[in-house]
Write an enzyme that holds these catalytic residues in place. Structure first.
Site, PDB file in Angstrom:
ATOM      1  CE  LYS A  93      36.683  39.460  38.049  1.00 29.34           C
ATOM      2  NZ  LYS A  93      36.134  40.032  39.282  1.00 29.34           N
ATOM      3  CB  SER A 134      36.193  42.157  42.024  1.00 30.24           C
ATOM      4  OG  SER A 134      37.142  41.346  41.381  1.00 30.24           O
TER       5      SER A 134
END
Length: 605
Positions: free
Chosen positions: A201, A403
């Site tokens: 991430k 996401s």
């Protein structure tokens, strides 16, 4: 005293100028709106397609899944330049219509670069290929080709370049800007909280590192190679050049001129515009002095094509519908704002409306989003769960479904994506800046106050988080990530552990996502619609496609956009193309709560 009057008059003069400009913008905008409406009315009455027509596809405006009605589209000054958009849905429909239209003999593909994402480019290229395979021709011509522009042009029967023009061919690269050293100099500490296992991430890396992590380098290399491989494969097939040849041309920078492009058979010829139009006349079998009949995409999309089968059922008698819900933009709570922001309230209401409409037999959710608010994503996810219980619920991924964009896709009965779609990024993060040193040491500003409880001042930027506060926020991030994993696991029929292994914030292309189970099929929106109709046992001709959410009234949008356009007018005039960075900062400023968001903005040239 003289200085006082000088500054007073200067300020007053500036105020008058600014006010005058706003009034000018208002009247110009009104004129543009009236002109646009008049043109729309005229076009509905007068647009016709003549025999021996060429469809002129000039792709010089941003391409989005579904364009919004924009009263500024006719203006071409200051911040209103290129205010219009091209809807991929209407563009694909126009190409399909032109394929069946006997009056349209071919397509003139007019582009320098491609103003859209990679997945929509593949979808458009497939539609053009289908048009060509019907027996009609496509000619591409430009003074310059970017790599994206050339990839699209390569599907044409003939690709021409201006004799002194350029063609870019060097491969893809990804460059990330890092702010850590700047923040250190300013005395700003970005307090970063992300899932403990979310090593991929990388949205937070620019604030905590001065270079890419190995994990981020790995995933970026992986998806860039996948996208490049798709481009090479398609170009190789159409141009008869091997993938090794195409890579050699890029590695050696062997194409620096139009002559180089011709020498290496990347194009079919160099032409001045008059020579190109002569080529068009030859293809149409008309004399050199005869006028060419061009029709633009904007006009052609408003025309209708008579059905060859007189027994076709009138559209007003068709009750069955397949709903297509366009979920595009950065995810936020509240209402959607055009194509840039996907509001949870707007999309949730659209899914609910389609679910409750008895005439809607199946639902297709078209997702094109880098993600955003975790809360907003979950609000929309709930509606996808309810819709799936009642009707076939299919997901079509556009350029991005990453996401939060994947969060709302996970419950699809079947998920379609293009090989170049960017998806995954199953991870969570939050950033709370601590600007105490910046205010104290750089500006000499200090803060003091009172509070009723031990942590009443949580989330202020004038002090750092203590260990207890940090742990509480970390727990919240971990809870959101755990929920994210469980949503995906249930939707995809996987275990939480299996999702975590391919999650951790990692980004995948659609092709790679299919291999690991995040995507079911490679295909576009039309493929998803056809599949949804089949699942609802609907045959072609027995249903209509209805688009959601309902688009905003152009007059209401005009009034709202006035404030926006005035706000950013000077920034656009000063910054030019760097204006996009300002817009990204504006989005960052509006982020609220824990984020499930794509690591960075992607623009492939």
């Amino acid at each position: 005293m003289k200085q006082f009057f000088k500054f007073m008059f200067a300020s007053a003069f500036g105020f008058i100028i600014a006010g005058g400009l706003l009034v000018l913008i208002f009247f110009i905008s009104i004129a543009g709106l009236v002109s646009s409406l008049e043109d729309g009315i005229k076009s509905e009455k007068k647009v016709s397609v003549k025999e021996n027509t060429v469809l002129h596809l000039k792709l010089n405006q941003p391409i989005v899944d579904r364009a919004e009605e924009n009263p500024f589209a006719k203006l071409d000054v200051g911040p209103f330049k290129n205010a219009g958009q091209i809807g991929l849905n209407e563009l694909l429909e126009s190409i399909e219509k032109a394929k069946e239209d006997d009056r349209v003999k071919g397509i003139y593909l007019d582009l320098k670069s491609y103003p859209g994402g990679m997945a929509s480019m593949v979808e458009l290229r497939n539609a053009l290929k289908d048009f060509k395979e019907s027996g009609k021709w496509i000619m591409a011509y430009s003074s310059n080709y970017s790599q994206g522009g050339y990839y699209l042009a390569s599907v044409a029967n003939s690709v021409y370049l201006y004799p002194e023009g350029e063609l870019s061919w060097k491969g893809l690269n990804a460059e990330i800007t890092f702010f850590k050293n700047t923040l250190d100099k300013l005395g700003v500490e970005p307090q970063i909280i992300r899932g403990k296992n979310n090593k991929f991430k990388s949205a937070v890396e620019p604030f905590m590192k001065s270079e890419m992590s190995e994990a981020n380098r790995l995933q970026t290399k992986k998806y860039l190679t996948s996208i490049w491989g798709k481009m090479l494969g398609d170009i190789s097939t159409e141009r008869g050049l091997s993938i090794d040849q195409l890579n050699l041309l890029a590695d050696s920078l062997m194409i620096t001129s139009a002559d180089d492009a011709l020498k290496h058979k990347v194009i079919d010829g160099t032409r001045y515009y008059d020579e190109f139009t002569a080529e068009l006349r030859d293809s149409l079998s008309i004399e050199k002095d005869d006028d060419l009949e061009f029709i633009s995409y904007n006009k052609y999309k408003k025309t209708s094509l008579k059905k060859k089968d007189d027994d076709d059922k009138p559209s007003y008698k068709i009750k069955n519908k397949v709903a297509v819900i366009y979920a595009q933009g950065s995810i936020e709570t509240g209402k959607s704002d055009g194509t840039q922001t996907m509001g949870s309230e707007t999309i949730a209401n659209a899914i609910r409306e389609a679910r409750k409409d008895s005439n809607v037999k199946a639902i297709v959710l078209r997702v094109n989003s880098p993600g955003g608010s975790a809360l907003a994503s979950d609000i929309m996810w709930r509606e996808t769960e309810l819709a799936k219980e009642e009707k076939p619920f299919i997901v079509s991924m556009g350029d991005l479904a990453a996401s939060g964009g994947y969060y709302i896709s996970a419950y699809g009965d079947r998920i379609f994506a293009q090989p170049t779609t960017i998806t995954g990024s199953i991870g969570v993060f939050g950033i709370i800046p601590n600007a105490k040193k910046f205010f104290n040491d750089k500006l000499g500003i200090t803060f003091d106050g009172v509070k009723t409880n031990a942590h009443s001042d949580l989330m202020t930027i004038s002090k750092p988080l203590d260990d207890f506060e940090y742990s509480k926020i970390q727990d919240g991030v971990e809870d959101v990530y755990s929920t994210f994993l469980s949503r995906v696991a249930k939707g995809r029929g996987m275990t939480v552990e299996e999702v975590d292994k391919i999650g951790q914030g990692r980004v995948w292309t659609g092709a790679d996502a299919k291999e690991i189970g995040l995507v079911d099929e490679l295909g576009g929106l039309e493929d998803a619609i056809n599949y949804a109709a089949a699942q609802a046992e609907l045959e072609e001709g027995d249903y209509k496609v209805r688009e959601y959410p309902k688009q905003e009234d152009p007059f209401e949008k005009f009034l709202r956009d006035m404030q926006f356009q005035a706000k950013y007018m000077y920034a656009d005039m000063i910054l030019g193309s760097d204006y996009n960075y300002l817009m990204e900062l504006e989005k960052a400023r509006n982020m609220d709560g824990i984020q499930t968001r794509m690591p960075y903005v992607m623009r492939i040239k």
